[in-house]
Design an enzyme around this catalytic site. Structure first.
Site, PDB file in Angstrom:
ATOM      1  N   ARG A 141      97.003  85.228  85.347  1.00 40.43           N
ATOM      2  CA  ARG A 141      96.557  86.161  86.183  1.00 40.43           C
ATOM      3  C   ARG A 141      96.165  85.790  87.721  1.00 40.43           C
ATOM      4  NH1 ARG A 141      91.487  83.959  87.713  1.00 40.43           N
ATOM      5  NH2 ARG A 141      90.839  82.267  86.518  1.00 40.43           N
ATOM      6  N   GLU A 188      77.000  71.134  87.606  1.00 41.84           N
ATOM      7  CA  GLU A 188      76.901  72.447  86.823  1.00 41.84           C
ATOM      8  C   GLU A 188      76.627  72.509  85.434  1.00 41.84           C
ATOM      9  OE1 GLU A 188      81.207  74.912  85.613  1.00 41.84           O
ATOM     10  OE2 GLU A 188      80.768  72.931  84.853  1.00 41.84           O
ATOM     11  N   TRP A 204      82.830  76.682  91.979  1.00 39.06           N
ATOM     12  CA  TRP A 204      82.708  78.347  91.616  1.00 39.06           C
ATOM     13  C   TRP A 204      82.877  79.005  92.876  1.00 39.06           C
ATOM     14  CZ3 TRP A 204      82.585  81.022  86.954  1.00 39.06           C
ATOM     15  CH2 TRP A 204      82.572  80.167  85.827  1.00 39.06           C
ATOM     16  N   TYR A 254      78.153  81.999  81.578  1.00 44.22           N
ATOM     17  CA  TYR A 254      77.513  80.817  80.774  1.00 44.22           C
ATOM     18  C   TYR A 254      75.976  81.046  80.653  1.00 44.22           C
ATOM     19  CZ  TYR A 254      82.375  79.259  80.726  1.00 44.22           C
ATOM     20  OH  TYR A 254      83.763  79.338  80.807  1.00 44.22           O
ATOM     21  N   ARG A 270      74.388  76.834  60.914  1.00 41.18           N
ATOM     22  CA  ARG A 270      74.464  77.762  61.848  1.00 41.18           C
ATOM     23  C   ARG A 270      73.864  77.064  63.269  1.00 41.18           C
ATOM     24  NH1 ARG A 270      71.350  82.419  58.154  1.00 41.18           N
ATOM     25  NH2 ARG A 270      73.051  82.235  56.217  1.00 41.18           N
ATOM     26  N   CYS A 276      85.872  80.451  79.431  1.00 39.49           N
ATOM     27  CA  CYS A 276      87.369  79.602  79.075  1.00 39.49           C
ATOM     28  C   CYS A 276      86.656  78.758  78.091  1.00 39.49           C
ATOM     29  CB  CYS A 276      87.554  78.758  80.165  1.00 39.49           C
ATOM     30  SG  CYS A 276      88.278  79.855  81.586  1.00 39.49           S
ATOM     31  N   ARG A 293      89.303  78.979  75.013  1.00 36.56           N
ATOM     32  CA  ARG A 293      90.575  79.540  74.742  1.00 36.56           C
ATOM     33  C   ARG A 293      91.626  79.411  75.845  1.00 36.56           C
ATOM     34  NH1 ARG A 293      90.809  83.145  78.950  1.00 36.56           N
ATOM     35  NH2 ARG A 293      88.827  83.323  80.334  1.00 36.56           N
ATOM     36  N   SER A 294      91.235  78.812  76.960  1.00 40.65           N
ATOM     37  CA  SER A 294      91.972  78.685  78.062  1.00 40.65           C
ATOM     38  C   SER A 294      91.797  77.198  78.750  1.00 40.65           C
ATOM     39  CB  SER A 294      92.114  80.063  78.916  1.00 40.65           C
ATOM     40  OG  SER A 294      92.802  79.524  80.449  1.00 40.65           O
ATOM     41  N   VAL A 295      92.674  76.622  78.900  1.00 40.12           N
ATOM     42  CA  VAL A 295      92.413  75.131  79.343  1.00 40.12           C
ATOM     43  C   VAL A 295      93.460  74.818  80.646  1.00 40.12           C
ATOM     44  CG1 VAL A 295      92.295  72.736  78.563  1.00 40.12           C
ATOM     45  CG2 VAL A 295      92.257  74.750  76.816  1.00 40.12           C
ATOM     46  N   ASP A 296      92.794  74.578  81.525  1.00 37.08           N
ATOM     47  CA  ASP A 296      93.542  74.191  82.954  1.00 37.08           C
ATOM     48  C   ASP A 296      93.541  72.609  82.744  1.00 37.08           C
ATOM     49  OD1 ASP A 296      94.063  73.184  85.429  1.00 37.08           O
ATOM     50  OD2 ASP A 296      92.774  74.404  86.422  1.00 37.08           O
ATOM     51  N   HIS A 335      97.365  74.477  79.144  1.00 33.08           N
ATOM     52  CA  HIS A 335      98.607  74.724  80.197  1.00 33.08           C
ATOM     53  C   HIS A 335      98.210  73.734  81.293  1.00 33.08           C
ATOM     54  CE1 HIS A 335      95.330  77.844  81.006  1.00 33.08           C
ATOM     55  NE2 HIS A 335      95.393  77.326  82.219  1.00 33.08           N
ATOM     56  N   LEU A 336      99.494  73.778  82.181  1.00 36.32           N
ATOM     57  CA  LEU A 336      99.416  72.889  83.386  1.00 36.32           C
ATOM     58  C   LEU A 336      99.993  74.334  84.358  1.00 36.32           C
ATOM     59  CD1 LEU A 336     101.141  69.578  82.706  1.00 36.32           C
ATOM     60  CD2 LEU A 336      98.749  69.733  83.588  1.00 36.32           C
ATOM     61  N   TYR A 337      99.311  74.328  85.541  1.00 36.03           N
ATOM     62  CA  TYR A 337      99.723  75.170  86.632  1.00 36.03           C
ATOM     63  C   TYR A 337     101.007  74.498  87.278  1.00 36.03           C
ATOM     64  CZ  TYR A 337      95.741  78.217  86.129  1.00 36.03           C
ATOM     65  OH  TYR A 337      94.798  79.231  85.651  1.00 36.03           O
ATOM     66  N   SER A 374      93.492  77.067  91.087  1.00 32.95           N
ATOM     67  CA  SER A 374      93.727  78.274  90.976  1.00 32.95           C
ATOM     68  C   SER A 374      92.524  79.227  90.455  1.00 32.95           C
ATOM     69  CB  SER A 374      95.083  78.492  90.152  1.00 32.95           C
ATOM     70  OG  SER A 374      96.200  77.731  90.445  1.00 32.95           O
TER      71      SER A 374
END
Length: 410
Positions: free
Chosen positions: A32, A69, A91, A143, A191, A210, A259-262, A300-302, A409
């Site tokens: 994205r 954070e 952020w 979050y 639970r 993420c 789900r998504s890992v920089d 991933h790696l950018y 990014s």
């Protein structure tokens, strides 16, 4: 006093291996941000908290930003003003990008002047102008909102101070408070979970989560674990004696899903953040932090982080490089004397390399640090991070390689 085995740092090795895995096996994918990535799918990080606090040592990490954070999340806050006021700017890019979109679609709204803010002006306005911060600093129900006030509905109540005579009150579920309560009352529950992936509100978030949820798990400590893990001032021989001095009865582990890992910039931050969360929860319910586990989706790696990743993986040092390090550590005269002593026996210098801790690689990990939390919960029913300070979390013996700069990014 809890014992920490600081000699074993497998975390940095896992992380460096993961970087190499992506470089070796990653496939090119668009994203994205338009930057481009190389990506693998479905990986895991596991860390025993007894080995030390999970802050990477193969590059210098910004612990204050990590603490800031997480406290922001735990406060239920979603406005970047708290972050900006505490010099945490992770952020900023997302907030400014949202501001630019609003400017283009809504024109001149509420607080901005005729000319659009630059990013630097935008951040300064957030810091100094409460009206601008309120209007432009909020990132939607991300979050903190989901953790502390998952939306369940609205109610209308009479309010004579308002022109309309009514006001709306939002009702929400405090997942963190519920988790703390359940850990105290039903620690074997399956639970013990907190979720940030609220499908009904994703379109209102500046960025969908993420790391979208976590689960905790507890187990009873054996008598041997209770006695060995802690060092009381008196000899303890039974569970009852351990109970009398307030030693924890259980160990607690935390597993988060992402789900998504920089992987270069984000993952080291995420690992330390969830390690910190585990430490905080453990202290709040008087348990021992046990294992930290990260389940990672798109890892991933950018494309603009490739060279930085290679630098952090490091390379094997040459003989000449290690020799120069040893000379510097010993002093040239001592080095020459050592060579003279060994020459008649045909021996090597391996014992000196080991004694002076000369590394084999350029980014060989250091022992992990230890975290001290200065807060005292004393079995209080409330969980109130709005009163906590960044300085309540003290890192001890953190040694690292230099930082490696890379562009975030957004």
């Amino acid at each position: 006093m809890e014992k920490i085995n600081v000699k074993n740092n497998t975390l940095d090795k896992q992380y460096q291996d993961l970087l190499q895995d992506i470089l070796d096996n990653g496939v090119e994918k668009k994203d994205r941000t338009g930057t481009g990535t190389i990506s693998v799918f479905g990986r895991q990080i596991r860390h025993k908290m007894s080995e030390g606090f999970p802050l990477l040592t193969s590059k210098k990490m910004y612990m204050k930003g990590i603490v800031t954070e997480l406290l922001w999340f735990l406060r239920g806050d979603t406005n970047i003003k708290y972050l900006v006021d505490n010099d945490c700017h992770i952020w900023d890019g997302d907030a400014y990008k949202n501001y630019e979109r609003r400017w283009e679609t809504e024109g001149k709204f509420l607080s901005p002047p005729v000319n659009k803010f630059t990013k630097e002006e935008f951040i300064n306005e957030i810091k100094t102008n409460l009206m601008v911060a309120k209007e432009l600093g909020d990132l939607g129900p991300i979050y903190g909102k989901q953790w502390r006030s998952w939306h369940t509905g609205w109610d209308v109540v009479e309010d004579k101070s308002k022109e309309a005579g009514v006001r709306r009150i939002e009702y929400g579920i405090d997942q963190i408070a519920n988790l703390i309560n359940d850990l105290k009352t039903n620690p074997d529950s399956r639970r013990l979970m907190v979720n940030a992936w609220n499908v009904g509100e994703l379109d209102q978030m500046i960025l969908p989560p993420c790391h979208y949820g976590f689960q905790v798990y507890t187990r009873e400590l054996s008598l041997e674990e209770r006695i060995k893990t802690f060092e009381p001032f008196v000899t303890l021989n039974t569970h009852e004696e351990c109970d009398n001095v307030g030693l924890p009865k259980r160990a607690i582990s935390l597993m988060w899903n992402q789900r998504s890992v920089d992987t270069f910039l984000g993952l080291p931050f995420n690992i330390a953040s969830y390690g910190l969360l585990l430490e905080i929860i453990a202290k709040a319910v008087n348990m021992v932090p046990d294992e930290l586990i990260g389940n990672l989706g798109d890892v991933h790696l950018y494309s603009n982080h490739i060279e930085q990743a290679k630098e952090q993986i490091g390379r094997v040092l040459t003989y000449d490089e290690r020799t120069e390090m040893l000379k510097e550590a010993m002093g040239i005269e001592n080095y020459k004397n050592a060579i003279k002593e060994l020459m008649p026996f045909g021996g090597g210098m391996s014992e000196y390399y080991e004694a002076y801790k000369i590394p084999n690689r350029t980014r060989e990990p250091f022992p992990l640090p230890k975290l001290n939390i200065l807060l005292h919960f004393n079995n209080e029913p409330s969980f109130t991070p709005e009163y906590w300070l960044v300085d309540d979390f003290v890192l001890e013996n953190y040694q690292s390689h230099p930082s490696i700069k890379a562009t975030l990014s957004n």
